[in-house]
Scaffold this active site. Sequence first.
Site, PDB file in Angstrom:
ATOM      1  N   CYS A 117       0.404  -1.394   3.112  1.00  0.00           N
ATOM      2  CA  CYS A 117       0.965  -0.659   4.249  1.00  0.00           C
ATOM      3  C   CYS A 117       0.967   0.849   4.043  1.00  0.00           C
ATOM      4  O   CYS A 117       1.105   1.605   5.011  1.00  0.00           O
ATOM      5  CB  CYS A 117       2.382  -1.143   4.541  1.00  0.00           C
ATOM      6  SG  CYS A 117       2.505  -2.930   4.788  1.00  0.00           S
ATOM      7  N   HIS A 257       6.120   4.118   8.811  1.00  0.00           N
ATOM      8  CA  HIS A 257       5.544   2.772   8.814  1.00  0.00           C
ATOM      9  C   HIS A 257       6.443   1.858   9.629  1.00  0.00           C
ATOM     10  O   HIS A 257       7.669   1.869   9.495  1.00  0.00           O
ATOM     11  CB  HIS A 257       5.423   2.272   7.371  1.00  0.00           C
ATOM     12  CG  HIS A 257       5.063   0.832   7.250  1.00  0.00           C
ATOM     13  ND1 HIS A 257       4.101   0.225   8.025  1.00  0.00           N
ATOM     14  CD2 HIS A 257       5.545  -0.145   6.421  1.00  0.00           C
ATOM     15  CE1 HIS A 257       4.000  -1.050   7.687  1.00  0.00           C
ATOM     16  NE2 HIS A 257       4.865  -1.298   6.717  1.00  0.00           N
ATOM     17  N   ASN A 287       4.540  -5.508  12.223  1.00  0.00           N
ATOM     18  CA  ASN A 287       4.009  -4.800  11.068  1.00  0.00           C
ATOM     19  C   ASN A 287       2.508  -5.062  10.979  1.00  0.00           C
ATOM     20  O   ASN A 287       2.082  -6.176  10.704  1.00  0.00           O
ATOM     21  CB  ASN A 287       4.726  -5.295   9.809  1.00  0.00           C
ATOM     22  CG  ASN A 287       4.277  -4.584   8.548  1.00  0.00           C
ATOM     23  OD1 ASN A 287       3.285  -3.874   8.531  1.00  0.00           O
ATOM     24  ND2 ASN A 287       5.011  -4.790   7.475  1.00  0.00           N
TER      25      ASN A 287
END
Length: 331
Positions: A117, A257, A287
Amino acid sequence: MNMMSKHVGIIGTGSFLPDNVVTNFDLEKMVDTNDQWIRERTGIEERRIAPEGMNTSYMATEAAKKALQMANLNAEDIDMIIFATLTPDMIIPSAACVLQANLGAKNAAAYDLQAACSGFVYGLITAHSYISSGLFKNVLVVGAEVLSRRINWKDRSTCILFGDGAGAAVVSEVPEGYGIKGVDLGADGTGGPALCIPAGGTAVVANDQRIEEGLTFVHMDGPEVYKFAVKTMGRTALKSLERANMNLEELDFFIPHQANIRIIDSAAKRLHMPKEKVFVNLHKYGNTSAASVAIALDEANREGCLKRGDNVALAGFGAGLTWASLVLKWY
């Protein structure tokens, strides 16, 4: 000009999301969960899932085309492609080489970057180094994932979290005063087991038994990853601000994020950022790992949230465990 004095920033962004929407209510029919529980604990309401036949490279190509168009560049103008992903189409060739072929970027070197990520921000920082040194002029950084094919849809602790998508940015020289001002990145490999895909590499080869055991899917120690993220995301952004010689009061916008709304809120509080200055699209996409910050950046850009001269922070954390952030003056 001194090669190390180049000012480097983002001159174009793009993103792509599959049309197929899977809501929390859809998940209620698949696993023992419910919409209220997911929304309250994560902030996610729905996510996009790539249909069969739509691979990571396809989504990346569509996002990259939009970024090139905004940058007013052709594919041949790109000197380097950095592709952040943990879900490439295949092990070899790299996703970056597939993307290079799709775009016709015949003058570009190309490689994949795997920092989960954090990958897109890692890629931007790497691109900055290439350009500020004078080695390259235009670098295409892409984050793209088809995480839906690495998720166990019987595991309610992970299948509710992730989605598919792609984002891209063209990094190039910008006028004096603009561009990247401070960066921070790092890793703590001792935390690796907290977020991993056990099988599929050379240590544990994927076979029918391991697929049946779920070892080819994402495994996550939720509480450990949450503690790491809360501690890390705000801290890394503060370090980038410090290295940019900026105060908190000078920060105009924050793009974190998109993993969990409570983590985002915690980081925003640490940066003293009001909600209207923090970009959130987590509720729509979940996500998307390496694509997360890239998609959010493009949406914020196209929605007019970023004004020329704004001081903008990007921050991410992910498997590895890794983290990365940067502060730039938007051009």
